[in-house]
Design a protein around this motif. Structure first.
Motif, PDB file in Angstrom:
ATOM      1  N   LEU A 166      -0.850  13.101   4.120  1.00 43.51           N
ATOM      2  CA  LEU A 166      -1.088  11.685   4.398  1.00 43.51           C
ATOM      3  C   LEU A 166      -1.637  11.519   5.809  1.00 43.51           C
ATOM      4  O   LEU A 166      -1.199  12.189   6.745  1.00 43.51           O
ATOM      5  N   ALA A 167      -2.578  10.614   5.962  1.00 41.07           N
ATOM      6  CA  ALA A 167      -3.056  10.230   7.280  1.00 41.07           C
ATOM      7  C   ALA A 167      -1.957   9.410   7.963  1.00 41.07           C
ATOM      8  O   ALA A 167      -1.052   8.891   7.297  1.00 41.07           O
ATOM      9  N   GLU A 168      -2.048   9.271   9.263  1.00 40.48           N
ATOM     10  CA  GLU A 168      -1.042   8.517  10.032  1.00 40.48           C
ATOM     11  C   GLU A 168      -0.846   7.108   9.476  1.00 40.48           C
ATOM     12  O   GLU A 168       0.285   6.680   9.264  1.00 40.48           O
ATOM     13  N   ASP A 169      -1.931   6.380   9.229  1.00 42.58           N
ATOM     14  CA  ASP A 169      -1.796   5.008   8.742  1.00 42.58           C
ATOM     15  C   ASP A 169      -1.199   4.971   7.330  1.00 42.58           C
ATOM     16  O   ASP A 169      -0.438   4.058   7.002  1.00 42.58           O
ATOM     17  N   GLN A 170      -1.510   5.953   6.513  1.00 46.30           N
ATOM     18  CA  GLN A 170      -0.922   6.022   5.172  1.00 46.30           C
ATOM     19  C   GLN A 170       0.581   6.289   5.250  1.00 46.30           C
ATOM     20  O   GLN A 170       1.366   5.673   4.530  1.00 46.30           O
ATOM     21  N   ALA A 171       0.978   7.213   6.102  1.00 50.26           N
ATOM     22  CA  ALA A 171       2.404   7.513   6.266  1.00 50.26           C
ATOM     23  C   ALA A 171       3.145   6.298   6.816  1.00 50.26           C
ATOM     24  O   ALA A 171       4.294   6.043   6.433  1.00 50.26           O
ATOM     25  N   ARG A 172       2.503   5.530   7.670  1.00 55.22           N
ATOM     26  CA  ARG A 172       3.116   4.298   8.183  1.00 55.22           C
ATOM     27  C   ARG A 172       3.326   3.292   7.045  1.00 55.22           C
ATOM     28  O   ARG A 172       4.357   2.622   6.990  1.00 55.22           O
ATOM     29  N   ASP A 173       2.365   3.205   6.129  1.00 56.15           N
ATOM     30  CA  ASP A 173       2.515   2.313   4.974  1.00 56.15           C
ATOM     31  C   ASP A 173       3.660   2.776   4.080  1.00 56.15           C
ATOM     32  O   ASP A 173       4.464   1.959   3.617  1.00 56.15           O
ATOM     33  N   ARG A 193       0.847  -1.205   0.000  1.00 59.65           N
ATOM     34  CA  ARG A 193       0.000   0.000   0.000  1.00 59.65           C
ATOM     35  C   ARG A 193       0.877   1.247   0.000  1.00 59.65           C
ATOM     36  O   ARG A 193       0.538   2.262  -0.609  1.00 59.65           O
ATOM     37  N   GLY A 194       2.011   1.164   0.689  1.00 56.84           N
ATOM     38  CA  GLY A 194       2.932   2.305   0.714  1.00 56.84           C
ATOM     39  C   GLY A 194       3.425   2.678  -0.668  1.00 56.84           C
ATOM     40  O   GLY A 194       3.446   3.852  -1.034  1.00 56.84           O
ATOM     41  N   LEU A 195       3.799   1.676  -1.462  1.00 57.62           N
ATOM     42  CA  LEU A 195       4.250   1.957  -2.826  1.00 57.62           C
ATOM     43  C   LEU A 195       3.125   2.566  -3.651  1.00 57.62           C
ATOM     44  O   LEU A 195       3.343   3.525  -4.395  1.00 57.62           O
ATOM     45  N   ALA A 196       1.914   2.048  -3.495  1.00 53.75           N
ATOM     46  CA  ALA A 196       0.770   2.612  -4.226  1.00 53.75           C
ATOM     47  C   ALA A 196       0.534   4.071  -3.822  1.00 53.75           C
ATOM     48  O   ALA A 196       0.239   4.924  -4.670  1.00 53.75           O
ATOM     49  N   LEU A 197       0.690   4.375  -2.543  1.00 50.55           N
ATOM     50  CA  LEU A 197       0.536   5.758  -2.080  1.00 50.55           C
ATOM     51  C   LEU A 197       1.653   6.654  -2.606  1.00 50.55           C
ATOM     52  O   LEU A 197       1.408   7.800  -2.982  1.00 50.55           O
ATOM     53  N   ILE A 198       2.868   6.141  -2.652  1.00 50.27           N
ATOM     54  CA  ILE A 198       4.001   6.903  -3.191  1.00 50.27           C
ATOM     55  C   ILE A 198       3.704   7.288  -4.634  1.00 50.27           C
ATOM     56  O   ILE A 198       3.929   8.429  -5.049  1.00 50.27           O
ATOM     57  N   TRP A 246       7.915  12.944   9.433  1.00 47.70           N
ATOM     58  CA  TRP A 246       8.520  13.641   8.290  1.00 47.70           C
ATOM     59  C   TRP A 246       7.647  13.502   7.047  1.00 47.70           C
ATOM     60  O   TRP A 246       7.412  14.472   6.332  1.00 47.70           O
ATOM     61  N   LEU A 247       7.169  12.297   6.800  1.00 46.96           N
ATOM     62  CA  LEU A 247       6.338  12.053   5.617  1.00 46.96           C
ATOM     63  C   LEU A 247       5.027  12.827   5.674  1.00 46.96           C
ATOM     64  O   LEU A 247       4.518  13.268   4.652  1.00 46.96           O
ATOM     65  N   ARG A 248       4.503  13.005   6.856  1.00 46.48           N
ATOM     66  CA  ARG A 248       3.224  13.714   6.999  1.00 46.48           C
ATOM     67  C   ARG A 248       3.388  15.223   6.865  1.00 46.48           C
ATOM     68  O   ARG A 248       2.593  15.878   6.207  1.00 46.48           O
ATOM     69  N   ASP A 249       4.412  15.773   7.510  1.00 48.40           N
ATOM     70  CA  ASP A 249       4.538  17.239   7.528  1.00 48.40           C
ATOM     71  C   ASP A 249       5.994  17.653   7.722  1.00 48.40           C
ATOM     72  O   ASP A 249       6.381  18.119   8.792  1.00 48.40           O
ATOM     73  N   ARG A 302      14.306   6.791  12.382  1.00 43.68           N
ATOM     74  CA  ARG A 302      13.476   5.915  13.207  1.00 43.68           C
ATOM     75  C   ARG A 302      12.068   5.945  12.631  1.00 43.68           C
ATOM     76  O   ARG A 302      11.644   6.959  12.082  1.00 43.68           O
ATOM     77  N   PRO A 303      11.317   4.859  12.789  1.00 42.37           N
ATOM     78  CA  PRO A 303       9.960   4.834  12.218  1.00 42.37           C
ATOM     79  C   PRO A 303       9.086   6.011  12.640  1.00 42.37           C
ATOM     80  O   PRO A 303       8.417   6.613  11.792  1.00 42.37           O
ATOM     81  N   ASP A 304       9.072   6.374  13.913  1.00 43.69           N
ATOM     82  CA  ASP A 304       8.210   7.476  14.354  1.00 43.69           C
ATOM     83  C   ASP A 304       8.620   8.803  13.727  1.00 43.69           C
ATOM     84  O   ASP A 304       7.778   9.610  13.343  1.00 43.69           O
ATOM     85  N   VAL A 305       9.911   9.000  13.567  1.00 40.21           N
ATOM     86  CA  VAL A 305      10.409  10.238  12.967  1.00 40.21           C
ATOM     87  C   VAL A 305      10.109  10.257  11.470  1.00 40.21           C
ATOM     88  O   VAL A 305       9.674  11.279  10.928  1.00 40.21           O
ATOM     89  N   LEU A 306      10.312   9.122  10.803  1.00 36.73           N
ATOM     90  CA  LEU A 306      10.032   9.067   9.367  1.00 36.73           C
ATOM     91  C   LEU A 306       8.549   9.306   9.091  1.00 36.73           C
ATOM     92  O   LEU A 306       8.199  10.052   8.175  1.00 36.73           O
TER      93      LEU A 306
END
Length: 118
Positions: free
Chosen positions: A100-107, A29-34, A82-85, A75-79
């Protein structure tokens, strides 16, 4: 004989790169969002054939990079933040806030952490 300082340096040099997994996130899903978000307009993203941007840094080897944008610990939380804002973290960055929503940024982060250095 290695002194305390030498032993510390050897220990640091031998540390493995931490595994970065994000529980519950979906790299596919992350690649699709990218692709949908147009990240490839600025970044070279392995897995995307087009576009192949050159304005932002290439994202190859994200799993082994120690820093995000040369400033923040990888780190995952920092990334995810970063991806969100990115501008909230670094006002002088050229990277826009993604929306991106939190779950989307996690993907997206989960996908980026699948990328090994070539």
């Amino acid at each position: 004989m290695i002194g305390l300082a030498g032993a510390t340096l050897v220990a640091c040099a031998e540390k493995a790169i931490p595994e970065r997994q994000i529980l519950g996130a979906d790299p596919a899903r992350g690649l699709a969002l990218i692709e949908a978000e147009g990240c490839g307009a600025c970044h070279r993203v392995p897995g995307l054939k087009w576009p192949r941007g050159a304005v932002g840094g290439p994202l190859d080897g994200m799993s082994s990079q120690t820093m995000i944008a040369g400033r923040f610990p990888n780190r995952p939380d920092v990334l995810v933040a970063w991806l969100r804002d990115a501008p909230a973290m670094a006002p002088d960055t050229a990277m826009p806030a993604s929306g991106l929503a939190e779950d989307q940024a996690r993907d997206v982060a989960a996908y980026l952490y699948t990328l090994d250095a070539d």
